[in-house]
Design a protein around this motif. Structure first.
Motif, PDB file in Angstrom:
ATOM      1  N   GLU A 132       0.804  -1.215   0.000  1.00  0.00           N
ATOM      2  CA  GLU A 132       0.000   0.000   0.000  1.00  0.00           C
ATOM      3  C   GLU A 132       0.839   1.267   0.000  1.00  0.00           C
ATOM      4  OE1 GLU A 132      -4.106  -0.273   2.131  1.00  0.00           O
ATOM      5  OE2 GLU A 132      -2.641  -1.305   3.412  1.00  0.00           O
ATOM      6  N   ALA A 329      -5.435  -5.211  -5.959  1.00  0.00           N
ATOM      7  CA  ALA A 329      -4.181  -5.865  -5.585  1.00  0.00           C
ATOM      8  C   ALA A 329      -4.393  -7.276  -5.045  1.00  0.00           C
ATOM      9  CB  ALA A 329      -3.445  -5.016  -4.552  1.00  0.00           C
ATOM     10  N   HIS A 352      -5.003  -0.579  -4.657  1.00  0.00           N
ATOM     11  CA  HIS A 352      -5.332  -1.049  -3.318  1.00  0.00           C
ATOM     12  C   HIS A 352      -6.650  -0.460  -2.826  1.00  0.00           C
ATOM     13  CE1 HIS A 352      -1.358  -2.929  -2.532  1.00  0.00           C
ATOM     14  NE2 HIS A 352      -0.923  -1.991  -3.357  1.00  0.00           N
TER      15      HIS A 352
END
Length: 353
Positions: A132, A329, A352
């Motif tokens: 992230e 993701a 993400h």
């Protein structure tokens, strides 16, 4: 922070909670907006490159676990105490090919050639965009992408940069009509867009997949040819007035090397640039290297200066961006498998959100 990491080559990535980096000094922390999934990720994940003849070049993990992803586009969320020229909230593409900073290559704009034992390449040696947040060591590695869409911007850090560097090494002249690009996949399509912007060339594109060739034709290829066509060399000779002068191979397999070797016809002084890493081996007839005066060059990503040049073209709006498929993701494993098995037409990225 959440990260999708390799913990063992060839095994599925694991979703893990790891510590969020804290920038200090010249460092910048990016929140990943989008991260391209490059075919190099497949090789890194597998842990080897195919050298042909049953031989493999190992690509061992340099850490206990690694979040891949070297095509990072992110938003600045935190700065080290020495950073003055970067604003929190702005988005940047990160140049991932980061060397030791001390060797001769790093001192001469060849940081991407720094030894594999000392590099700190993002997503290869240190955690990248499958996480992230990504830590960038210095603002010089960050590039404004102008109006480029979020999903495509990061691809200029590897596939776009590699394509640009390959084109610069291909002995091109503006408007040249004897250039061949092998591959209508993601990297080939990016190269097609960049060669149009930088050299006003509409090349011939070759692939084994008619669906991908149709995309390349729509994107501006002057001609598209299936490599299974038994008359392909004759067609190339006709289209190029006797043979190609520049061939850029984004596959890099035994079969494409043999194909490329025949595409030059009787022309001397051609340039064959190998970019792809599919692998294999070939037999090279040494006298032909002299008699054809041909140059064979390999390309490994691109320099920081080349990144500056490429991103200038991007910011000026000179490159017609390719479409990019966006996936979450959490689908990283599926995406790697789809890329490996040729199920992705064009480019794909992870986010993400």
């Amino acid at each position: 922070m959440k990260a999708y990491q390799i913990v063992e080559n060839g095994k599925p990535l694991k979703e893990l909670e790891i510590e969020k980096p804290k920038p200090t000094g010249n460092e910048i922390l990016l929140k990943t907006v989008a991260c391209g999934v490059c075919h190099s990720d497949v090789h890194i994940h597998e842990g080897f490159f195919d050298l042909g003849g049953g031989n493999q070049l190992p690509v061992p993990l340099m850490t206990d676990a690694l979040a891949m992803g070297h095509e990072v586009y992110g938003e600045v969320v935190e700065l080290g105490e020495n950073v003055q020229d970067i604003e929190v909230g702005k988005k940047y593409v990160a140049y991932p090919w980061i060397g030791c900073g001390d060797c001769a290559d790093c001192s001469n704009d060849r940081e991407h050639y720094c030894s594999p034992l000392t590099t700190r390449n993002i997503g290869i040696n240190v955690d990248g965009g499958y996480a992230e947040y990504v830590l960038i060591p210095d603002s010089k590695y960050l590039f404004d992408a102008g109006d480029a869409p979020n999903e495509v911007a990061g691809s200029y850090a590897c596939r776009g940069l590699t394509a640009y560097s390959a084109l610069k090494k291909a002995n091109l002249r503006e408007g040249q009509n004897s250039v061949v690009i092998i591959s209508a996949g993601g990297l080939g399509l990016l190269a097609l867009k960049i060669i149009q912007a930088a050299y006003s060339i509409n090349p011939i594109v070759i692939d084994i997949d008619d669906e991908k060739l149709a995309i390349a034709k729509e994107a501006g290829a002057s001609e598209v040819l299936n490599s299974n066509d038994e008359n392909i060399l004759e067609k190339i000779a006709e289209l190029t007035n006797g043979g190609a002068t520049s061939v850029i191979d984004f596959v890099g397999a035994s079969a494409t090397f043999e194909l490329a070797s025949g595409m030059f016809g009787m022309k001397r002084g051609g340039t064959y640039v190998i970019v792809g890493l599919l692998g294999g081996e070939i037999n090279l007839q040494l006298p032909m290297a002299t008699l054809t005066a041909r140059t064979i060059r390999g390309v490994y990503v691109g320099s920081l200066k080349e990144m500056e040049e490429l991103m200038s073209l991007v910011r000026e709006g000179k490159i017609d961006h390719v479409e990019v498929e966006t996936r979450h993701a959490s689908t990283a494993n599926e995406t790697l498998n789809d890329l490996k098995n040729g199920k992705i037409n064009g480019l794909v990225c992870l986010n993400h959100e």
